[in-house]
Design an enzyme around this catalytic site. Sequence first.
Site, short mmCIF file in Angstrom:
data_model
loop_
_atom_site.label_atom_id
_atom_site.label_comp_id
_atom_site.label_asym_id
_atom_site.label_seq_id
_atom_site.Cartn_x
_atom_site.Cartn_y
_atom_site.Cartn_z
N ASP A 143 0.90 -1.10 -0.03
CA ASP A 143 0.16 -0.33 0.03
C ASP A 143 0.97 1.21 0.02
O ASP A 143 1.74 1.42 0.65
CB ASP A 143 -0.70 0.02 1.19
CG ASP A 143 -1.75 1.12 1.31
OD1 ASP A 143 -1.47 2.08 2.15
OD2 ASP A 143 -2.85 1.34 0.63
N ASP A 161 1.13 7.01 -10.23
CA ASP A 161 0.37 6.91 -11.39
C ASP A 161 -0.78 5.83 -10.93
O ASP A 161 -0.49 4.65 -11.02
CB ASP A 161 1.55 6.02 -12.43
CG ASP A 161 0.86 5.34 -13.75
OD1 ASP A 161 -0.28 5.77 -13.93
OD2 ASP A 161 1.55 4.52 -14.20
N SER A 163 -5.09 4.79 -11.16
CA SER A 163 -6.11 4.66 -12.08
C SER A 163 -7.20 5.67 -11.36
O SER A 163 -6.66 6.55 -10.73
CB SER A 163 -6.87 3.29 -11.89
OG SER A 163 -7.13 2.91 -10.63
N ASP A 164 -8.33 5.83 -12.09
CA ASP A 164 -9.29 6.92 -11.46
C ASP A 164 -9.80 6.80 -10.03
O ASP A 164 -9.78 5.71 -9.77
CB ASP A 164 -10.37 7.06 -12.80
CG ASP A 164 -9.83 7.48 -14.07
OD1 ASP A 164 -9.55 8.50 -14.27
OD2 ASP A 164 -9.81 6.68 -15.28
#
Length: 298
Positions: A143, A161, A163-164
């Site tokens: 994490d 980087d 994801s949405d």
Amino acid sequence: MDAIKPGWFSEVDDLWPGVSLSLEVVKILHRERSEYQDVMVIDTRSYGRTLILDGIIQCTERDEFAYQEMIAFLPLCSHPNPKTVLIVGGGDGGVAREVAKHPQVEQITQVEIDPKVLEVSKTYLPHMGIGLQHPKVTLNVGDGFQFLKQHQGEFDVIITDSSDPIGPAKCLFQESYFSLMKTALKPGGIVCSQAGTAWLNLNHVKDTVQHCKAIFPVTAYGVASVPTYPTGQIGFVLGGLSPETNFKQAQKVFTERELDQMNMKYYNSEVHQAAFVLPRFITKTLNDALNVNVKTSQ
């Protein structure tokens, strides 16, 4: 509802209501449910192999370089000496591949929460997965939040980087995350995060910029053209600890020969500068976000 229709994949999500990008599918190469998300790789007619997480396109062979180069080199070329870099996310390996090209970068640490993304990318997307195996890269599965808490004052540049802002990536767009990144930076450090598209999610972009500006005295929002992302454009929010940071002018300028040797297809110093030239509707909205009071200082 399964997004695979006869011969086509269509990206449908509430983040961009009423809009869908469809790609003609040659073959489904891989699909499984990991601990965190649905992971799929398809081969498409026009854009080659495509990584899809939870039904959202992450990257395609044809246009991935635009995103990877920009999210890497906008912050790297804004820093005077980016020796140590942390990548949070980026399980496909594309960002690591690009960061490793920068001659001043000596050490890259990467933290990816989903080992399945790493495995699938190495197997089906080797042109990006190769970045995960670069000798400069130390790869950690875990994490990003917890990793940052355990590594303070260590990095010149942190690149997120993600994801949405749904599922495991939702927390990476909050003010608490930008605050945590600040503690992991060296003096004068810089952060750069994927920040969505202003064409469909301008309020989300504004919120993300505000979260960054609340922590970093210098903040900017730049864009790149990526055809297979919603609206064909993706944005990046950048934050700098040094008041002297100027994101709109690259500090490190590569010659054409150097860019060729680095196999750069999108980025150069002119594109760097142009990334921050925004349409008026975006500028007017973000001006409010960029004028908020900074809560913390360097």
